[in-house]
Design a protein around this motif. Structure first.
Motif, short mmCIF file in Angstrom:
data_model
loop_
_atom_site.label_atom_id
_atom_site.label_comp_id
_atom_site.label_asym_id
_atom_site.label_seq_id
_atom_site.Cartn_x
_atom_site.Cartn_y
_atom_site.Cartn_z
N LEU A 157 -12.60 41.28 70.21
CA LEU A 157 -12.55 41.18 68.76
C LEU A 157 -13.06 42.47 68.13
CD1 LEU A 157 -11.83 39.10 66.60
CD2 LEU A 157 -14.18 38.36 66.60
N PHE A 158 -12.45 42.86 67.05
CA PHE A 158 -12.82 44.06 66.28
C PHE A 158 -12.69 45.34 67.09
CE2 PHE A 158 -15.48 40.72 64.25
CZ PHE A 158 -14.74 40.64 63.08
N ASP A 159 -11.66 45.43 67.91
CA ASP A 159 -11.40 46.66 68.65
C ASP A 159 -10.75 47.64 67.68
OD1 ASP A 159 -10.86 48.63 70.43
OD2 ASP A 159 -9.34 47.53 71.55
N GLY A 160 -11.45 48.71 67.35
CA GLY A 160 -10.98 49.66 66.34
C GLY A 160 -9.70 50.38 66.72
N THR A 161 -9.35 50.42 67.98
CA THR A 161 -8.13 51.13 68.38
C THR A 161 -6.88 50.30 68.15
OG1 THR A 161 -8.32 50.34 70.66
CG2 THR A 161 -9.40 52.45 70.12
N THR A 162 -7.01 49.00 67.94
CA THR A 162 -5.83 48.17 67.76
C THR A 162 -5.52 47.88 66.30
OG1 THR A 162 -7.12 46.14 67.95
CG2 THR A 162 -6.21 47.03 69.98
N ILE A 163 -6.36 48.35 65.39
CA ILE A 163 -6.14 48.09 63.96
C ILE A 163 -5.18 49.13 63.42
CG2 ILE A 163 -7.22 47.96 61.70
CD1 ILE A 163 -9.79 47.13 63.13
N LYS A 164 -4.11 48.69 62.79
CA LYS A 164 -3.14 49.59 62.17
C LYS A 164 -3.18 49.37 60.67
CE LYS A 164 -0.10 49.60 66.17
NZ LYS A 164 -0.99 48.94 67.06
N LEU A 165 -3.48 50.42 59.94
CA LEU A 165 -3.54 50.34 58.49
C LEU A 165 -2.17 50.65 57.91
CD1 LEU A 165 -6.94 52.15 57.91
CD2 LEU A 165 -6.51 49.72 58.04
N PHE A 166 -1.85 50.00 56.82
CA PHE A 166 -0.58 50.26 56.15
C PHE A 166 -0.79 50.07 54.66
CE2 PHE A 166 -0.74 45.78 57.01
CZ PHE A 166 -0.24 45.19 55.86
N THR A 167 0.11 50.60 53.90
CA THR A 167 0.08 50.42 52.44
C THR A 167 1.41 49.88 52.00
OG1 THR A 167 0.85 52.68 52.06
CG2 THR A 167 -1.53 52.34 52.11
N VAL A 168 1.38 49.19 50.90
CA VAL A 168 2.59 48.65 50.32
C VAL A 168 2.80 49.33 48.99
CG1 VAL A 168 3.72 46.57 49.44
CG2 VAL A 168 2.23 46.42 51.45
N THR A 169 3.95 49.95 48.82
CA THR A 169 4.26 50.58 47.53
C THR A 169 5.48 49.89 46.96
OG1 THR A 169 5.62 52.24 48.63
CG2 THR A 169 3.32 52.81 48.21
N VAL A 170 5.48 49.79 45.66
CA VAL A 170 6.59 49.17 44.95
C VAL A 170 7.42 50.28 44.37
CG1 VAL A 170 7.26 47.59 43.13
CG2 VAL A 170 5.20 47.15 44.46
N ALA A 171 8.65 50.37 44.83
CA ALA A 171 9.56 51.41 44.34
C ALA A 171 10.30 50.87 43.13
CB ALA A 171 10.53 51.81 45.44
N PRO A 172 10.57 51.74 42.15
CA PRO A 172 11.36 51.29 41.00
C PRO A 172 12.79 50.94 41.44
CG PRO A 172 10.94 53.65 40.87
CD PRO A 172 10.20 53.13 42.04
N PRO A 173 13.36 49.97 40.79
CA PRO A 173 14.72 49.57 41.21
C PRO A 173 15.70 50.74 41.00
CG PRO A 173 14.08 48.44 39.18
CD PRO A 173 12.89 49.20 39.65
N SER A 174 16.53 50.92 42.00
CA SER A 174 17.53 51.99 41.89
C SER A 174 18.70 51.53 41.05
CB SER A 174 18.00 52.42 43.28
OG SER A 174 18.57 51.29 43.93
N SER A 175 19.24 52.44 40.26
CA SER A 175 20.33 52.04 39.35
C SER A 175 21.68 52.30 39.91
CB SER A 175 20.23 52.74 38.01
OG SER A 175 19.66 54.00 38.07
#
Length: 117
Positions: free
Chosen positions: A99-117
């Motif tokens: 548990l809490f093995d720092g090598t297995t944690i993958k960080l990610f971000t979520v960005t909201v892109a504006p709708p393409s026209s």
């Protein structure tokens, strides 16, 4: 090293909420003394426990405070706390040992892109 003193004990005793217990003891001691007197000065633990089980404290002890029900009022801080708590639960439930093995944690971000026209 802490060494308790008489002054410290007196200060602590004044802060303890002992009123209910003292009321209970003041009520029960004369009754138990009478039980011991009737038993000829020799009463075993089981008879005292039997006496206590059959003794009522109704009207002796204070009435408990009423239960206050409060409705949940959402706000930014509780929403943030709940979101962090929920993601923590999701994270912990998807961990494998160790548990809490720092090598297995993958960080990610979520960005909201504006709708393409």
């Amino acid at each position: 090293r802490f060494v308790p003193t008489a002054a410290w004990l007196a200060a602590v005793k004044n802060e303890l909420p002992l009123a209910t217990l003292l009321r209970l003891v003041q009520h029960l001691v004369p009754q138990i003394d009478e039980l011991v007197r009737r038993g000829g000065g020799q009463v075993d633990d089981s008879s005292i426990i039997k006496f206590l089980v059959n003794t009522t404290m109704v009207g002796l002890l204070p009435v408990p405070h009423p239960i206050v029900i409060r409705k949940y009022t959402p706000n930014r801080y509780t929403g943030l706390w709940f979101s962090a708590f929920l993601w923590g639960v999701v994270f912990l439930n998807n961990q494998s040992m160790p548990l809490f093995d720092g090598t297995t944690i993958k960080l990610f971000t979520v960005t909201v892109a504006p709708p393409s026209s």
